[in-house]
Design a protein around this motif. Sequence first.
Motif, PDB file in Angstrom:
ATOM      1  N   GLU A  47      46.352  44.998  39.994  1.00  0.00           N
ATOM      2  CA  GLU A  47      46.669  44.629  38.616  1.00  0.00           C
ATOM      3  C   GLU A  47      45.445  44.286  37.785  1.00  0.00           C
ATOM      4  N   SER A  48      44.267  44.144  38.399  1.00  0.00           N
ATOM      5  CA  SER A  48      43.090  43.666  37.670  1.00  0.00           C
ATOM      6  C   SER A  48      41.907  44.600  37.886  1.00  0.00           C
ATOM      7  N   GLN A  49      41.138  44.814  36.820  1.00  0.00           N
ATOM      8  CA  GLN A  49      39.900  45.569  36.927  1.00  0.00           C
ATOM      9  C   GLN A  49      38.758  44.692  37.412  1.00  0.00           C
ATOM     10  N   THR A  50      38.756  43.437  36.971  1.00  0.00           N
ATOM     11  CA  THR A  50      37.709  42.494  37.352  1.00  0.00           C
ATOM     12  C   THR A  50      38.343  41.179  37.783  1.00  0.00           C
ATOM     13  N   ILE A  51      37.898  40.642  38.906  1.00  0.00           N
ATOM     14  CA  ILE A  51      38.404  39.379  39.427  1.00  0.00           C
ATOM     15  C   ILE A  51      37.230  38.433  39.590  1.00  0.00           C
ATOM     16  N   VAL A  52      37.343  37.238  39.018  1.00  0.00           N
ATOM     17  CA  VAL A  52      36.277  36.248  39.086  1.00  0.00           C
ATOM     18  C   VAL A  52      36.747  35.087  39.962  1.00  0.00           C
ATOM     19  N   ILE A  53      35.963  34.736  40.960  1.00  0.00           N
ATOM     20  CA  ILE A  53      36.310  33.636  41.854  1.00  0.00           C
ATOM     21  C   ILE A  53      35.090  32.750  42.056  1.00  0.00           C
ATOM     22  N   GLU A  54      35.322  31.510  42.475  1.00  0.00           N
ATOM     23  CA  GLU A  54      34.239  30.578  42.763  1.00  0.00           C
ATOM     24  C   GLU A  54      33.734  30.770  44.188  1.00  0.00           C
ATOM     25  N   ASP A  55      32.440  30.641  44.340  1.00  0.00           N
ATOM     26  CA  ASP A  55      31.828  30.735  45.662  1.00  0.00           C
ATOM     27  C   ASP A  55      31.899  29.361  46.320  1.00  0.00           C
ATOM     28  N   LEU A  56      33.074  29.032  46.831  1.00  0.00           N
ATOM     29  CA  LEU A  56      33.295  27.704  47.399  1.00  0.00           C
ATOM     30  C   LEU A  56      32.734  27.591  48.819  1.00  0.00           C
TER      31      LEU A  56
ATOM     32  N   LYS B  72      40.151  29.924  33.215  1.00  0.00           N
ATOM     33  CA  LYS B  72      39.681  30.505  31.950  1.00  0.00           C
ATOM     34  C   LYS B  72      38.163  30.391  31.831  1.00  0.00           C
ATOM     35  N   ASN B  73      37.620  29.255  32.241  1.00  0.00           N
ATOM     36  CA  ASN B  73      36.164  29.085  32.187  1.00  0.00           C
ATOM     37  C   ASN B  73      35.454  30.037  33.144  1.00  0.00           C
ATOM     38  N   LEU B  74      36.025  30.246  34.312  1.00  0.00           N
ATOM     39  CA  LEU B  74      35.437  31.179  35.263  1.00  0.00           C
ATOM     40  C   LEU B  74      35.473  32.603  34.727  1.00  0.00           C
ATOM     41  N   LEU B  75      36.604  32.954  34.111  1.00  0.00           N
ATOM     42  CA  LEU B  75      36.734  34.300  33.575  1.00  0.00           C
ATOM     43  C   LEU B  75      35.780  34.525  32.411  1.00  0.00           C
ATOM     44  N   ALA B  76      35.507  33.460  31.634  1.00  0.00           N
ATOM     45  CA  ALA B  76      34.558  33.575  30.527  1.00  0.00           C
ATOM     46  C   ALA B  76      33.127  33.709  31.038  1.00  0.00           C
ATOM     47  N   ALA B  77      32.818  33.043  32.148  1.00  0.00           N
ATOM     48  CA  ALA B  77      31.467  33.096  32.707  1.00  0.00           C
ATOM     49  C   ALA B  77      31.229  34.356  33.521  1.00  0.00           C
ATOM     50  N   GLY B  78      32.300  34.978  34.005  1.00  0.00           N
ATOM     51  CA  GLY B  78      32.176  36.151  34.861  1.00  0.00           C
ATOM     52  C   GLY B  78      31.348  37.287  34.296  1.00  0.00           C
ATOM     53  N   PRO B  79      31.582  37.709  33.035  1.00  0.00           N
ATOM     54  CA  PRO B  79      30.795  38.831  32.489  1.00  0.00           C
ATOM     55  C   PRO B  79      29.299  38.576  32.477  1.00  0.00           C
ATOM     56  N   ALA B  80      28.871  37.326  32.222  1.00  0.00           N
ATOM     57  CA  ALA B  80      27.442  37.016  32.227  1.00  0.00           C
ATOM     58  C   ALA B  80      26.859  37.188  33.618  1.00  0.00           C
TER      59      ALA B  80
END
Length: 289
Positions: A157-166, A250-258
């Motif tokens: 369902e997603s082209q890009t997935i942003v996750i935290e490196d926990l 939302k913050n992770l998704l905003a930071a993902g492109p950078a």
Amino acid sequence: MTARRVKRAFKYRFCPTDVQAAEPSRTFGCVRKVYNLALEARTDAWRSRREHVGHKATAAMLTVWKKTEEPAFLNEVSSVPLQQALTLSTGEKVTNPRHERRDRKRLARAQRELSRKAEGDGSNRAKARRRVACIHARIADRRRDGLHKLTTRLVRESQTIVIEDLTVRNMLKNGHLARAISDAAWSEFQSMLKYKATWYGREVIMVDRWFPSSKPCSVCGDVARTLPLDVRIWTCGCGTTHDRDVNAAKNLLAAGPAVSACGAGVRPQRGSSRSGLSALKQEALQREP
């Protein structure tokens, strides 16, 4: 007994004419255009001003884009898919299925029976050991099945997935959360997500574990001074009430492109003692390569 109501689903093949097929094709092209414009705007804002650009701001940009000469063709399609193309988190939460909890009593009983079997009690001890192993296997199979279904759906369902490196290993040191974290199998989830993204040609972006995803307001960018772990809902000074997890997403998704554009992690800027700035007032900065 009352009969169970069964929901039925029907699938239909859509065979449009050439004229009908032109409309969805035009819509898909406009959606791609809006997606790329919004991605560029958010990336530039983050790299140049360290600014989070949210849905409200990009929606205003979309109105401006429609009025300019070059992308004026955006007015030819429905505005709904264009708004949906604006790169935020859906707000969906996936609860921890807690597979281990369902068999916790059965497992404890089987382990007590095994502990009571003497080392020399061959066949009986072997049977008790197999019972414990079967329960562990059942828990692992359910957990793996759930992870496969979830990761496959996310990747499709997603082209890009942003996750935290926990750092899961360190998190397991928390006695109150260790069992729940282990049961969720975050490391296995991350591994599945990565190799399935490769299969489907998707992108998984890992954001540095030090990025303050929970404290910044995803609307105005202001950073909360304190946010204890037990606080799940909080209100920013701008008046926006946040669900902790949704705001972090939302913050992770905003930071993902950078992160994707620069090939670097994202870390908070810590206040310097010389400048007198509080370390709690942090701004997310891109780490230099």
